[in-house]
Design a protein around this motif. Structure first.
Motif, PDB file in Angstrom:
ATOM      1  N   GLN B   2      -0.065   4.898   1.731  1.00 52.96           N
ATOM      2  CA  GLN B   2       0.046   3.448   1.644  1.00 52.96           C
ATOM      3  C   GLN B   2       0.604   3.054   0.281  1.00 52.96           C
ATOM      4  O   GLN B   2       0.235   3.626  -0.734  1.00 52.96           O
ATOM      5  N   VAL B   4       1.625  -0.489  -2.137  1.00 52.49           N
ATOM      6  CA  VAL B   4       1.452  -1.926  -2.308  1.00 52.49           C
ATOM      7  C   VAL B   4       2.455  -2.385  -3.357  1.00 52.49           C
ATOM      8  O   VAL B   4       2.500  -1.811  -4.456  1.00 52.49           O
ATOM      9  N   TYR B  25       3.031  -4.598   1.638  1.00 49.74           N
ATOM     10  CA  TYR B  25       2.422  -3.279   1.705  1.00 49.74           C
ATOM     11  C   TYR B  25       3.066  -2.495   2.832  1.00 49.74           C
ATOM     12  O   TYR B  25       3.721  -3.057   3.715  1.00 49.74           O
ATOM     13  N   PHE B  94      -4.869  -2.766  -1.001  1.00 53.58           N
ATOM     14  CA  PHE B  94      -4.943  -2.367   0.405  1.00 53.58           C
ATOM     15  C   PHE B  94      -6.042  -1.324   0.529  1.00 53.58           C
ATOM     16  O   PHE B  94      -6.109  -0.385  -0.268  1.00 53.58           O
TER      17      PHE B  94
END
Lengths: 113, 113
Positions: B2, B4, B25, B94
């Protein structure tokens, strides 16, 4: 009441020394974290422990060794300190599986000279 | 992994006006959580607002509200009636259901009198 506490708040030491930062939470959480915030304010996770078990271990030099004696404590020991270790280190805690946020300690500003 | 992204390193706003901070994101997860944290000069990390991805309704907390666009993977923060005390670094974050939280690089907001 302090939810997540860290000691010391400030730490100045010389290169090559070994130092520890302590963290304690009284929120009854089962997961604790260490983050490093560099001089550009970028916040990056280092480690995460759930019930004393390591669950996140990012690419961190093995000079950094977290220790969790119980689920309320997560200490960070750093060997052979280097100039690049200078940063603010944040401890945080949360309840795994909960939608709740992570609660942060006040941070420890480490300066290596 | 992930990521951001906060595309605004710095922003300023006049007191009493409205400002919007951007955050995008990247993830393949369907269930996750989004947060905005505030870090004033005291360096304490303070939760501003959170949003569960499964909720369509945008979260609001007094003067703070979000515009959550799940398909666009966008999570902006709107601050209404800006106050001098809102001056701080703002971090978008996130978090997966495993409590693994990742932060954006931050936006430094200055509220001018």
């Amino acid at each position: 009441d302090t939810a997540v506490s860290q000691t010391p708040k400030y730490l100045v030491t010389q290169m090559g020394n070994d130092k520890s930062i302590k963290c304690e939470q009284n929120l009854g959480h089962d997961t604790m974290y260490w983050y490093k915030q560099d001089s550009k304010k970028f916040l990056k996770i280092m480690f995460s422990y759930n019930n004393k078990e390591l669950i996140i271990n990012e690419t961190v030099p093995n000079r950094f060794s977290p220790k969790s004696p119980d689920k309320a404590h997560l200490n960070l020991h750093i060997n052979s300190l280097e100039l690049g270790d200078s940063a603010v280190y944040f401890c945080a805690s949360s309840q795994r599986g909960s939608v709740d946020e992570q609660y942060f300690g006040p941070g420890t500003r480490l300066t290596v000279t | 992994a992930q990521t951001v992204t906060q595309s605004q390193p710095e922003m300023s706003v006049q007191e009493a006006e409205t400002v919007t901070l951007s955050c995008t994101y990247d993830t393949s997860e369907n269930n996750y959580y989004l947060f905005w944290y505030k870090q004033p000069p005291s360096r304490q990390m303070i939760l501003v607002i959170r949003q569960e991805a499964y909720k369509q309704q945008n979260a609001t907390e007094n003067r703070f509200s979000v515009n959550f666009q799940k398909a666009a993977k966008s999570f902006s923060l709107k601050i209404s009636d800006s106050q001098l005390g809102d001056t701080a670094m703002y971090f978008c974050a996130f978090m997966k259901q495993s409590n693994d939280m990742r932060f954006g690089a931050g936006t430094r907001l200055t509220v001018k009198p």
